[in-house]
Write a protein that holds these residues in place. Structure first.
Motif, PDB file in Angstrom:
ATOM      1  N   ALA A  84       4.844   5.710  -0.438  1.00  0.00           N
ATOM      2  CA  ALA A  84       4.420   5.618   0.955  1.00  0.00           C
ATOM      3  C   ALA A  84       5.004   6.771   1.775  1.00  0.00           C
ATOM      4  O   ALA A  84       4.308   7.374   2.603  1.00  0.00           O
ATOM      5  N   GLN A 123       8.224  -2.378   6.509  1.00  0.00           N
ATOM      6  CA  GLN A 123       8.751  -3.545   5.812  1.00  0.00           C
ATOM      7  C   GLN A 123      10.113  -3.240   5.207  1.00  0.00           C
ATOM      8  O   GLN A 123      11.040  -4.050   5.272  1.00  0.00           O
ATOM      9  N   MET A 163       7.056   1.983  -4.512  1.00  0.00           N
ATOM     10  CA  MET A 163       6.093   1.931  -3.419  1.00  0.00           C
ATOM     11  C   MET A 163       6.630   2.608  -2.162  1.00  0.00           C
ATOM     12  O   MET A 163       5.893   3.271  -1.443  1.00  0.00           O
ATOM     13  N   THR A 164       7.933   2.457  -1.930  1.00  0.00           N
ATOM     14  CA  THR A 164       8.508   3.080  -0.735  1.00  0.00           C
ATOM     15  C   THR A 164       8.442   4.599  -0.832  1.00  0.00           C
ATOM     16  O   THR A 164       8.090   5.285   0.135  1.00  0.00           O
ATOM     17  N   VAL A 173       4.364  -0.295   4.617  1.00  0.00           N
ATOM     18  CA  VAL A 173       5.361  -0.393   3.543  1.00  0.00           C
ATOM     19  C   VAL A 173       6.725   0.091   4.029  1.00  0.00           C
ATOM     20  O   VAL A 173       7.760  -0.550   3.790  1.00  0.00           O
TER      21      VAL A 173
END
Length: 269
Positions: A5, A253, A1-2, A250
């Motif tokens: 993103a 975070q 996901m990182t 994302v």
């Protein structure tokens, strides 16, 4: 996901930087012969009700949203960081007075206060920046104050005070270097919030002028096209709002986890 993103932000950032200088957009264009065309190779996201290319207008609107979001977040960080630094450094009565002001300001509805501020100016990006920046500094003030109070109890700060360090040296050499990462992270987290508020104000007709490409204006204009079945006029700007804000969230975070490993380990339990 990182990684996804980061890739999303890189692609959108390149589009915002490279497309406007290459492809010029006529903000006053009206071509009814091309109005309401569905997505096609010539117009990947279709055209709106007056014949303007939706993809090109989304890129121009995203550029405005990024500019407003970054500048408004910077204004919020400057105001909130200054208030939090002064409150945490002085302590005592100044700290209590400043934090009561922060609590009172936080109790006001941000969107309604932003509408009140924007209504005093002519529709422009500067009015939106002032509105968002002035209404969102309280979070930064609380973050900076809590970090300053924590740093004041650290041994290296107590040693500097015992050695006779002046208040100015204490701030510049011992507090600010530790506060900057938290301020930058808070600023990054503020950008999506500022983009949403700019979009909401433009959607209500209080942000940018109606003829300018803005994601909020496009969603507002797309409401009329939905009745004719032109779903792409509202869906495309909505996706251009959602994609960068989720990507920034994302990455922020991830940055918070790296900045505070203890919080990450506690959340993993």
């Amino acid at each position: 996901m990182t990684r996804f993103a980061a890739l999303t932000l890189v692609v959108l950032g390149l589009a915002v930087l490279l497309v406007p200088p290459i492809v010029q957009l006529d903000q006053h264009l009206v071509d009814l012969s091309q109005a309401g065309l569905p997505p096609s190779p010539a117009h990947p996201l279709g055209t709106d009700e007056v014949g303007r290319d939706v993809l090109l207008r989304c890129v121009y609107g995203l550029r405005v949203s990024f500019m407003v979001g970054l500048v408004a977040a910077l204004v919020s960080m400057i105001i909130g960081g200054t208030v939090g630094l002064v409150a945490g450094s002085l302590g005592g009565l100044p700290d209590r007075l400043l934090m009561r002001c922060v609590d009172g300001f936080s109790s006001l509805p941000h969107l309604l206060l932003g509408i009140f501020i924007v209504a005093m100016f002519a529709p422009s990006p500067y009015a939106v920046i002032v509105s968002v920046g002035v209404t969102h500094w309280t979070t930064a003030a609380r973050i900076v104050r809590s970090e300053v109070l924590s740093l004041r109890e650290r041994p290296f700060v107590e040693a500097a005070i015992s050695a006779g360090a002046s208040r100015r040296r204490l701030l510049t050499r011992h507090l600010l270097p530790h506060l900057l990462p938290h301020l930058l992270l808070a600023m990054v987290l503020m950008v999506p919030h500022a983009i949403w508020h700019e979009t909401a104000l433009s959607f209500l007709g209080l942000g940018l002028p109606p003829h300018l490409a803005s994601l909020g204006n496009m969603i507002n204009d797309g409401q009329r096209s939905l009745l004719a079945g032109d779903w792409w006029s509202s869906l495309a700007p909505g996706l251009f709002i959602l994609a960068p804000t989720l990507a920034v969230s994302v990455l922020a975070q991830r940055g918070r986890d790296r900045l505070n490993p203890r919080m990450r380990s506690e959340l993993a339990l």
